[in-house]
Design a protein around this motif. Structure first.
Motif, PDB file in Angstrom:
ATOM      1  N   TYR A 175       0.873  -1.174   0.000  1.00 24.83           N
ATOM      2  CA  TYR A 175       0.000   0.000   0.000  1.00 24.83           C
ATOM      3  C   TYR A 175       0.905   1.217   0.000  1.00 24.83           C
ATOM      4  O   TYR A 175       1.748   1.370   0.888  1.00 24.83           O
ATOM      5  N   ASN A 195      -3.780   4.979   8.410  1.00 19.38           N
ATOM      6  CA  ASN A 195      -2.748   5.581   7.585  1.00 19.38           C
ATOM      7  C   ASN A 195      -2.683   7.105   7.685  1.00 19.38           C
ATOM      8  O   ASN A 195      -3.668   7.774   8.033  1.00 19.38           O
ATOM      9  N   SER A 199      -6.905   7.258   5.851  1.00 15.31           N
ATOM     10  CA  SER A 199      -7.633   6.099   5.345  1.00 15.31           C
ATOM     11  C   SER A 199      -7.372   4.892   6.239  1.00 15.31           C
ATOM     12  O   SER A 199      -6.452   4.877   7.051  1.00 15.31           O
ATOM     13  N   HIS A 201      -6.775   0.821   5.395  1.00 16.19           N
ATOM     14  CA  HIS A 201      -6.621  -0.168   4.329  1.00 16.19           C
ATOM     15  C   HIS A 201      -6.737  -1.558   4.936  1.00 16.19           C
ATOM     16  O   HIS A 201      -6.203  -1.823   6.015  1.00 16.19           O
ATOM     17  N   GLU A 210      -8.268  -6.736  -1.202  1.00 14.25           N
ATOM     18  CA  GLU A 210      -8.013  -5.436  -0.589  1.00 14.25           C
ATOM     19  C   GLU A 210      -9.253  -4.556  -0.586  1.00 14.25           C
ATOM     20  O   GLU A 210     -10.139  -4.683  -1.433  1.00 14.25           O
ATOM     21  N   THR A 212     -10.116  -0.249   0.698  1.00 11.94           N
ATOM     22  CA  THR A 212      -9.699   0.985   1.356  1.00 11.94           C
ATOM     23  C   THR A 212     -10.923   1.781   1.761  1.00 11.94           C
ATOM     24  O   THR A 212     -11.826   2.005   0.952  1.00 11.94           O
ATOM     25  N   SER A 214     -11.631   5.401   2.727  1.00 18.54           N
ATOM     26  CA  SER A 214     -10.986   6.709   2.687  1.00 18.54           C
ATOM     27  C   SER A 214     -12.001   7.797   3.040  1.00 18.54           C
ATOM     28  O   SER A 214     -13.160   7.517   3.330  1.00 18.54           O
TER      29      SER A 214
END
Length: 343
Positions: A175, A195, A199, A201, A210, A212, A214
């Motif tokens: 990432y 993060n 976000s 993840h 995966e 995310t 956000s």
């Protein structure tokens, strides 16, 4: 240090003031560890708050981790880390040559510690058992999976998983960004990172799928799964968001929102399956929640609030009935909450 008599205040078991500003808490069995910004980590008796020992780290402390059997403590800081032994009160100090952000216990005999761009694994005698190869940047967080057999290491650009005694990763979850916090579901099914780019993840470990989440207004620096592995709490906004990981996970769903603080500074799930969460804010308020109630997109209200007066630095449960709260002005309090079915 000053300490009040047991029973002071509403539900307060003990209340004390330290000479250092707390930054982190750890609990195990009959001990509480309080890491201070100036480098003193105090070890306290859970039942009374009495001081049992200290660990000193030159340059300050960032994190503390008691072993599951409460016989050892690892404290970490900007310049290194230390191992404290309860048996004789001795400590061993290592200079890491880089930022030492966190330590995590695999079991009662082994711990991993972030040491600059690597993670090191040591035993309680202090012997280095193995180390990961250097990451692209400073290691920011660690987590054990598979019952302490695999180590997840977060650094810029990826979370890398290492088997015992293998410097090279056996699995890499890329990432592009800076990871600030790492949470692994107790089931091992999900790995999540909070993060710098505001976000969360998520990787599904079975197939590296995966996702995310956000759009957070602030960086996400606190993540925690409850004991069931079905619910993930996160900061990153005035609301604490609680994501539902049951079934196929949170893809296509909305979180529950918990609003009580202007800025969230701490969160901790109560042990057990009941979905009780404690959160703290820079306004000094501690809120207690039935965090898994309602439907997706629900905005929940706290069941109870506690006013500490100063900004909350850290929260930790010492078993299901005792909530330990540390404040930035040096105070540490233990609150008795006797029933898991009600807050």
């Amino acid at each position: 240090m000053s300490i009040a008599a047991p029973g002071t205040g509403l539900g307060t078991v003990w209340d004390l003031t330290l000479d250092d500003a707390p930054v982190a808490l750890s609990t195990a069995r009959d001990l509480v560890a309080v890491a201070g910004a100036e480098g003193t980590t105090g070890i306290l008796d859970t039942a009374t708050g009495a001081a049992l020992g200290t660990v000193e780290l030159p340059g300050g402390a960032l994190h503390a981790a008691l072993s599951p059997d409460a016989r050892h403590l690892v404290a970490t800081g900007p310049t290194g880390y230390a191992l404290w032994r309860r048996e004789d009160g001795s400590s061993t100090l290592w200079e890491s040559g880089g930022w030492s952000s966190a330590a995590r216990w695999a079991d009662a005999d082994r711990f991993a510690v972030a040491s600059g761009r690597r993670a090191l694994v040591r035993d309680t005698g202090g012997q280095e058992l193995w180390a990961t190869e250097p990451a692209a940047s400073t290691v920011t967080d660690l987590a054990w999976t598979r019952g302490g057999r695999r180590l997840a290491v977060a650094a810029y650009g990826a979370v890398r998983c290492h088997e015992r005694h293998q410097a090279a990763p056996v699995r890499t979850y890329p990432y592009v960004g800076s990871h600030l916090a790492l949470a692994v579901a107790p089931t091992g099914r999900w790995i999540c990172s909070g993060n710098q780019d505001a976000s969360i993840h998520i990787w599904r470990t079975r197939d590296a799928g995966e996702l995310t989440m956000s759009g957070y207004p602030e960086k996400v620096s606190r993540l925690a799964f409850d004991d069931t592995g079905c619910w993930l709490a996160a900061d990153g906004a005035p609301d604490v968001t609680v994501w539902d990981f049951r079934g196929k996970g949170p893809a296509g769903t909305a979180p529950r929102s918990l609003r009580c603080h202007e800025t969230v500074t701490a969160l901790a799930w109560r042990p057990g399956p009941d979905g009780h969460l404690a959160t703290g804010g820079d306004d000094g308020t501690i809120a207690l929640w039935h965090a898994t109630a309602g439907r997706p997109e629900a905005r929940l209200r706290p069941v109870r609030t506690l006013d500490g007066g100063a900004a909350v630095a850290a929260l930790a449960w010492a078993g299901p009935e005792l909530l330990v709260c540390a404040y930035r002005d040096g105070r540490v309090r233990a609150h008795h909450l006797p029933s898991r079915t009600a807050l």
